[in-house]
Design an enzyme around this catalytic site. Structure first.
Site, PDB file in Angstrom:
ATOM      1  N   ARG A   1       1.071  -1.290  -0.644  1.00  0.00           N
ATOM      2  CA  ARG A   1      -0.034   0.157  -0.117  1.00  0.00           C
ATOM      3  C   ARG A   1       0.669   1.424  -0.274  1.00  0.00           C
ATOM      4  O   ARG A   1       0.489   2.639   0.191  1.00  0.00           O
ATOM      5  CB  ARG A   1      -0.567  -0.222   1.538  1.00  0.00           C
ATOM      6  CG  ARG A   1      -2.190  -0.843   1.334  1.00  0.00           C
ATOM      7  CD  ARG A   1      -2.519  -0.523  -0.346  1.00  0.00           C
ATOM      8  NE  ARG A   1      -4.102  -1.122  -0.138  1.00  0.00           N
ATOM      9  CZ  ARG A   1      -4.232  -2.346  -0.518  1.00  0.00           C
ATOM     10  NH1 ARG A   1      -3.375  -3.308  -0.672  1.00  0.00           N
ATOM     11  NH2 ARG A   1      -5.819  -3.131  -0.365  1.00  0.00           N
TER      12      ARG A   1
ATOM     13  N   SER B   1     -10.670   0.200   2.952  1.00  0.00           N
ATOM     14  CA  SER B   1      -9.699   0.055   4.247  1.00  0.00           C
ATOM     15  C   SER B   1      -9.192   1.354   4.419  1.00  0.00           C
ATOM     16  O   SER B   1      -8.595   1.942   4.103  1.00  0.00           O
ATOM     17  CB  SER B   1      -8.898  -0.853   3.851  1.00  0.00           C
ATOM     18  OG  SER B   1      -8.875  -2.218   3.227  1.00  0.00           O
TER      19      SER B   1
ATOM     20  N   GLU C   1      -4.000   4.388   6.042  1.00  0.00           N
ATOM     21  CA  GLU C   1      -4.870   3.931   5.037  1.00  0.00           C
ATOM     22  C   GLU C   1      -4.401   4.922   3.686  1.00  0.00           C
ATOM     23  O   GLU C   1      -4.018   5.112   2.845  1.00  0.00           O
ATOM     24  CB  GLU C   1      -4.903   2.383   4.282  1.00  0.00           C
ATOM     25  CG  GLU C   1      -3.858   1.743   2.741  1.00  0.00           C
ATOM     26  CD  GLU C   1      -5.337   1.765   1.614  1.00  0.00           C
ATOM     27  OE1 GLU C   1      -4.701   2.483   1.371  1.00  0.00           O
ATOM     28  OE2 GLU C   1      -5.924   0.657   2.334  1.00  0.00           O
TER      29      GLU C   1
END
Ligand code: EPU
Length: 334
Positions: free
Chosen positions: A159, A234, A330
């Site tokens: 990520r 998320s 995130e």
């Protein structure tokens, strides 16, 4: 210039305002914009599906809407496609499937634009964009110079990439080139829920289309559609812990979900941690987590950006207290 509401441009559906807002559809327009806004702090916006505005934005926002999908090279086995940063990612996935180009089928239904995909190295169901990315082209904000980053230059990790770290807000991606298969597609069915879905549906030799349709169905059960319920997927990354920590948590919680990622390191599910802190039962100021996936924070209606942020920090604090694990966001918090 009159201030612009960013509500249509963020998937949380937060009603923040930008002092100045410009949408651009070519590299030339970016260069003109940079010329006019020299040395100003900027917010570079894609589809706004991974961002949380806590407040109004007091500096210029530039939304990248560069379009176009083009085959730039191919042989019998592979194809190179060059895609404008403003193309919709999911539409690109289906275009590839219609053309029988393999490599991004597991990444179906991920909200957002193509230009944002490398920034956070989008990943799902066993694949990441780094597996197929050939290069990224873009413009440096500071001096308007153009650079092409090859895959190795992007510093991809879970990520993240150089564009999310050192070059955050400093480089505008305008174009992404992907290398995809035309034959002998590497079908990836390793992710457990995908494997299980294929088995239950008696799909033994899945095609690219089977994979995309299956992932799409699994996702729609777990993740709310932001067009109906504001969210940014998320909210936190899945944390990595060592063996002793894993053992310690496992003693109190035998149902702990973990994956060995080598070198005695384990990735554990942030959604699971959040669920164990009882957030599926906590609603505050129009904010909660999604009932089918606690890693997704949702706007129940009229939540303010700051309320979503405060709720996220409460989650962080609870997980830290209960498990002594620090979750890392995130989503981009602005
Ligand atoms: N789980 C719970 N409770 C929850 C949520 C999850 O117990 O509320 C447990 C379940 O056992 C489940 C496991 O966690 O089987 C894993 O859940 P899931 O398959 O939904 O995956 P995830 O690790 O929570 C990651 C990505 C998602 C991606 C899926 C599938 C991150 C931060 N998230 O979620 O990506 O779609 O895997 O590959 O890595 C995103 O980045 O926005 C995103 C949605």
């Amino acid at each position: 210039m009159k201030k612009t509401s960013l509500k249509p441009f963020n998937s949380f559906g937060v009603d923040a305002y930008a002092k100045k807002f410009v949408s651009v559809n070519s590299e030339k327009q970016i260069l003109d914009f940079l010329d006019l806004n020299k040395s100003e702090k900027l917010l570079i916006l894609g589809a706004g599906t991974n961002i949380l505005f806590r407040n109004n934005i007091q500096y210029p926002v530039i939304k990248i809407d560069i379009k176009g999908i083009e085959i730039i090279n191919e042989d019998d086995k592979e194809v190179l496609i060059s895609v404008g940063a403003g193309e919709n990612w999911n539409e690109l996935v289906w275009w590839c499937i219609d053309n029988d180009f393999g490599g991004i089928e597991n990444l179906v239904s991920i909200p957002g634009n193509v230009g944002s995909a490398p920034i956070q190295n989008i990943g799902a169901y066993g694949k990441e964009i780094k597996d197929v990315l050939e290069s990224c082209r873009g413009v440096f904000v500071e001096n308007s110079s153009i650079k092409i980053f090859n895959n190795d230059d992007c510093n991809f990790s879970y990520r993240s990439s150089v564009f999310k770290e050192d070059l955050k807000n400093k480089f505008i991606i305008t174009n992404v080139t992907l290398r995809l298969s035309k034959i002998h597609h590497k079908i990836n069915t390793e992710y457990s829920s995908l494997k299980q879905f294929l088995k239950e549906n008696h799909i033994n030799k899945p095609t690219l289309k089977n994979i995309a349709e299956s992932v799409s169905k699994i996702r729609s059960k777990k993740l709310p559609d932001y067009k109906k319920t504001g969210n940014a997927g998320s909210f936190f990354k899945n944390p990595t812990i060592g063996k002793s920590k894993l053992k310690e948590i496992g003693l109190s919680f035998p149902d702990l979900v973990s994956y060995n990622i080598g070198k005695s390191k384990y990735k554990i599910s942030a959604g699971w941690l959040i669920e164990k802190c009882d957030f599926k039962k906590k609603e505050e100021k129009n904010v909660s987590v999604y009932k089918n996936q606690a890693l997704v924070i949702i706007n129940l209606g009229k939540a303010k950006g700051i309320d979503i942020y405060n709720y996220s920090q409460k989650i962080k604090e609870s997980v830290r207290k209960k498990f002594d694990i620090l979750l890392e966001e995130e989503v981009n918090i602005i």
